[in-house]
Design a protein around this motif. Structure first.
Motif, PDB file in Angstrom:
ATOM      1  N   PRO A 183      33.709  39.007  54.677  1.00  0.00           N
ATOM      2  CA  PRO A 183      33.162  39.756  53.344  1.00  0.00           C
ATOM      3  C   PRO A 183      34.168  40.734  52.422  1.00  0.00           C
ATOM      4  O   PRO A 183      33.735  41.057  51.178  1.00  0.00           O
ATOM      5  N   ASP A 184      35.200  40.983  53.117  1.00  0.00           N
ATOM      6  CA  ASP A 184      36.092  42.019  52.178  1.00  0.00           C
ATOM      7  C   ASP A 184      37.107  41.144  51.533  1.00  0.00           C
ATOM      8  O   ASP A 184      38.042  41.759  50.856  1.00  0.00           O
ATOM      9  N   VAL A 185      37.368  39.886  51.796  1.00  0.00           N
ATOM     10  CA  VAL A 185      38.370  38.997  50.933  1.00  0.00           C
ATOM     11  C   VAL A 185      37.897  38.615  49.535  1.00  0.00           C
ATOM     12  O   VAL A 185      36.720  38.287  49.279  1.00  0.00           O
ATOM     13  N   ARG A 186      38.898  38.973  48.650  1.00  0.00           N
ATOM     14  CA  ARG A 186      38.500  38.366  47.241  1.00  0.00           C
ATOM     15  C   ARG A 186      39.707  37.580  46.729  1.00  0.00           C
ATOM     16  O   ARG A 186      41.066  37.947  46.855  1.00  0.00           O
ATOM     17  N   VAL A 187      39.302  36.429  46.137  1.00  0.00           N
ATOM     18  CA  VAL A 187      40.544  35.592  45.677  1.00  0.00           C
ATOM     19  C   VAL A 187      40.686  35.521  44.321  1.00  0.00           C
ATOM     20  O   VAL A 187      39.585  35.564  43.418  1.00  0.00           O
ATOM     21  N   VAL A 188      41.746  35.710  43.743  1.00  0.00           N
ATOM     22  CA  VAL A 188      42.033  35.792  42.263  1.00  0.00           C
ATOM     23  C   VAL A 188      42.967  34.772  42.028  1.00  0.00           C
ATOM     24  O   VAL A 188      44.017  34.457  42.489  1.00  0.00           O
ATOM     25  N   ASP A 189      42.505  34.120  40.815  1.00  0.00           N
ATOM     26  CA  ASP A 189      43.232  32.784  40.020  1.00  0.00           C
ATOM     27  C   ASP A 189      43.953  33.788  39.049  1.00  0.00           C
ATOM     28  O   ASP A 189      43.204  34.194  38.024  1.00  0.00           O
ATOM     29  N   ALA A 190      45.269  33.633  38.883  1.00  0.00           N
ATOM     30  CA  ALA A 190      45.945  34.148  37.952  1.00  0.00           C
ATOM     31  C   ALA A 190      46.721  33.303  37.094  1.00  0.00           C
ATOM     32  O   ALA A 190      47.745  33.699  36.412  1.00  0.00           O
ATOM     33  N   THR A 191      46.389  32.007  37.027  1.00  0.00           N
ATOM     34  CA  THR A 191      47.158  31.024  36.351  1.00  0.00           C
ATOM     35  C   THR A 191      47.413  31.410  34.887  1.00  0.00           C
ATOM     36  O   THR A 191      46.500  31.757  34.025  1.00  0.00           O
ATOM     37  N   TRP A 192      48.778  31.347  34.334  1.00  0.00           N
ATOM     38  CA  TRP A 192      49.201  31.761  33.261  1.00  0.00           C
ATOM     39  C   TRP A 192      50.398  30.775  32.769  1.00  0.00           C
ATOM     40  O   TRP A 192      51.150  30.466  33.498  1.00  0.00           O
ATOM     41  N   PHE A 193      50.124  30.350  31.648  1.00  0.00           N
ATOM     42  CA  PHE A 193      51.143  29.363  31.121  1.00  0.00           C
ATOM     43  C   PHE A 193      52.086  30.192  30.145  1.00  0.00           C
ATOM     44  O   PHE A 193      51.660  30.419  28.829  1.00  0.00           O
ATOM     45  N   PRO A 194      53.403  30.160  30.244  1.00  0.00           N
ATOM     46  CA  PRO A 194      54.349  30.553  29.148  1.00  0.00           C
ATOM     47  C   PRO A 194      53.987  29.976  27.627  1.00  0.00           C
ATOM     48  O   PRO A 194      53.956  28.729  27.659  1.00  0.00           O
ATOM     49  N   PRO A 195      53.814  30.783  26.711  1.00  0.00           N
ATOM     50  CA  PRO A 195      53.256  30.135  25.450  1.00  0.00           C
ATOM     51  C   PRO A 195      54.418  29.197  24.692  1.00  0.00           C
ATOM     52  O   PRO A 195      54.002  28.266  24.185  1.00  0.00           O
ATOM     53  N   HIS A 197      38.974  25.472  40.927  1.00  0.00           N
ATOM     54  CA  HIS A 197      39.681  26.798  41.674  1.00  0.00           C
ATOM     55  C   HIS A 197      39.099  26.583  42.809  1.00  0.00           C
ATOM     56  O   HIS A 197      37.962  26.061  43.433  1.00  0.00           O
ATOM     57  N   ILE A 198      39.658  27.686  43.588  1.00  0.00           N
ATOM     58  CA  ILE A 198      39.428  27.799  45.041  1.00  0.00           C
ATOM     59  C   ILE A 198      38.013  28.523  44.991  1.00  0.00           C
ATOM     60  O   ILE A 198      37.716  29.218  44.198  1.00  0.00           O
ATOM     61  N   PRO A 199      37.107  28.049  45.911  1.00  0.00           N
ATOM     62  CA  PRO A 199      35.724  28.682  45.755  1.00  0.00           C
ATOM     63  C   PRO A 199      35.519  30.362  45.755  1.00  0.00           C
ATOM     64  O   PRO A 199      36.189  30.845  46.640  1.00  0.00           O
ATOM     65  N   GLY A 200      34.879  30.641  45.016  1.00  0.00           N
ATOM     66  CA  GLY A 200      34.724  32.042  44.596  1.00  0.00           C
ATOM     67  C   GLY A 200      35.641  32.765  44.005  1.00  0.00           C
ATOM     68  O   GLY A 200      35.515  34.055  43.822  1.00  0.00           O
ATOM     69  N   LYS A 255      34.582  44.559  36.824  1.00  0.00           N
ATOM     70  CA  LYS A 255      33.720  43.613  36.679  1.00  0.00           C
ATOM     71  C   LYS A 255      34.006  42.164  37.210  1.00  0.00           C
ATOM     72  O   LYS A 255      33.377  41.556  37.197  1.00  0.00           O
ATOM     73  N   LEU A 256      35.310  42.098  37.816  1.00  0.00           N
ATOM     74  CA  LEU A 256      35.596  40.971  38.521  1.00  0.00           C
ATOM     75  C   LEU A 256      35.330  40.998  40.121  1.00  0.00           C
ATOM     76  O   LEU A 256      35.517  40.066  40.720  1.00  0.00           O
ATOM     77  N   PRO A 292      32.103  32.104  39.615  1.00  0.00           N
ATOM     78  CA  PRO A 292      31.143  32.987  40.585  1.00  0.00           C
ATOM     79  C   PRO A 292      30.597  33.785  39.973  1.00  0.00           C
ATOM     80  O   PRO A 292      30.943  34.200  38.519  1.00  0.00           O
ATOM     81  N   VAL A 293      29.730  34.687  40.582  1.00  0.00           N
ATOM     82  CA  VAL A 293      28.891  35.713  39.886  1.00  0.00           C
ATOM     83  C   VAL A 293      29.110  36.879  40.508  1.00  0.00           C
ATOM     84  O   VAL A 293      28.804  37.154  41.650  1.00  0.00           O
ATOM     85  N   PRO A 294      30.394  37.606  40.152  1.00  0.00           N
ATOM     86  CA  PRO A 294      30.919  38.626  40.919  1.00  0.00           C
ATOM     87  C   PRO A 294      30.115  39.932  40.994  1.00  0.00           C
ATOM     88  O   PRO A 294      29.559  40.201  39.828  1.00  0.00           O
ATOM     89  N   VAL A 295      29.957  40.774  41.834  1.00  0.00           N
ATOM     90  CA  VAL A 295      29.311  41.963  42.221  1.00  0.00           C
ATOM     91  C   VAL A 295      30.186  42.985  41.940  1.00  0.00           C
ATOM     92  O   VAL A 295      31.199  43.260  42.552  1.00  0.00           O
ATOM     93  N   GLU A 296      29.822  43.758  40.797  1.00  0.00           N
ATOM     94  CA  GLU A 296      30.738  44.821  40.272  1.00  0.00           C
ATOM     95  C   GLU A 296      31.168  45.651  41.596  1.00  0.00           C
ATOM     96  O   GLU A 296      30.157  46.224  42.128  1.00  0.00           O
TER      97      GLU A 296
END
Length: 281
Positions: A20-32, A48-51, A83-84, A140-144
């Motif tokens: 319940p305390d794990v949050r997974v964040v996708d930070a994918t970014w491509f240099p312009p 993406h990884i679920p959640g 908000k994430l 996902p629908v994150p809870v603030e």
């Protein structure tokens, strides 16, 4: 925590992702300057990884500057990450789909804002897939959640601080760009920006910190690349992204206090009054 390895394996994440305390964040970014066919957000939306929520370094940034993705103030940062669904008491795992450039950057940003329990998924999304992890394309629908910012100003440097460190020799200044850009033999990808390097800095390309399958090299391998891993260090690059990969690598070696020059070469070289060195380190 900050005395442990700053990375986790895909196998660890598979075992702990439902906690319940794990949050997974996708930070994918491509240099312009790579002119990729899609954005990081589009890559996340396709699979993406679920959640996992999407952290956009080009959106969660400081305003009032033409420098790319500069660190925002703590009020803005806290508002955006709440908000994430990221907040106090979370264990945060950051990954991306492109050589963990931006996952290291988001790892560093969260640490600057006081988050201690944040790690990077070694090998990114591909490692997750290789480990048999499933993907989803539904957002996902994150809870603030409340996020308390406790800014660590020692982990970020500005141009004046870097200039002082360069003149005094008080810090090891590591440049993560290619040797050709560092020496001044290759042009910068940003039009009109001269190449070269900060006087007194050394060149250690971030690409050399990775294995061929885009995982961070082992501690034993990394030690061969740094003369003094525990020295006071400032990491810099083109725009403050790959510099965080160097900070991540040095954290694996036990130096958790590496500062990132946020404006990096884009800021430094845009002011003709700042000294620029040429030639190999």
């Amino acid at each position: 925590m900050e005395h442990e390895d700053p990375l986790v394996t895909a196998e660890w994440l598979k075992e702990n992702i439902t906690a319940p305390d794990v949050r997974v964040v996708d930070a994918t970014w491509f240099p312009p300057f790579l002119n990729m066919e899609k954005t990081g957000r589009q890559a996340w939306s396709e699979g993406h990884i679920p959640g996992s929520v999407y952290f956009d370094i080009d959106a969660i940034k400081a305003g009032g500057t033409d420098l790319p993705h500069m660190l925002p103030d703590p009020v803005m940062f806290s508002s955006r990450v709440r908000k994430l669904g990221i907040g106090d008491g979370n264990r945060i795992i950051v990954y991306d789909q492109f050589k963990f450039f931006a996952s290291a950057r988001v790892w560093w940003m969260l640490r600057v804002m006081g988050q201690k329990d944040v790690k990077v998924l070694d090998g990114g999304l591909q490692a997750w897939i290789d480990a048999g992890g499933e993907l989803e394309d539904l957002p996902p629908v994150p809870v603030e959640r409340h996020f308390t910012a406790r800014v660590r100003s020692d982990l970020v440097k500005d141009a004046n601080q870097v200039l002082a460190a360069s003149e005094a020799g008080s810090h090891t200044i590591i440049d993560s760009r290619s040797p050709e850009r560092f020496s001044g033999d290759a042009p910068e990808p940003r039009e009109g920006l001269p190449s070269g390097h900060i006087p007194g800095s050394i060149c250690q390309p971030s690409g050399e910190l990775r294995t061929p399958d885009d995982r961070l090299k082992s501690a034993d391998e990394l030690r061969t690349l740094f003369a003094d891993p525990m020295a006071p260090t400032i990491s810099t690059c083109g725009s403050g992204v790959s510099a965080a990969v160097t900070a991540l690598a040095l954290a694996r070696l036990g130096n958790w206090d590496v500062a990132v020059y946020d404006g990096s070469w884009t800021e430094w070289a845009s002011d003709s009054s700042r000294p620029i060195a040429k030639g190999a380190a």
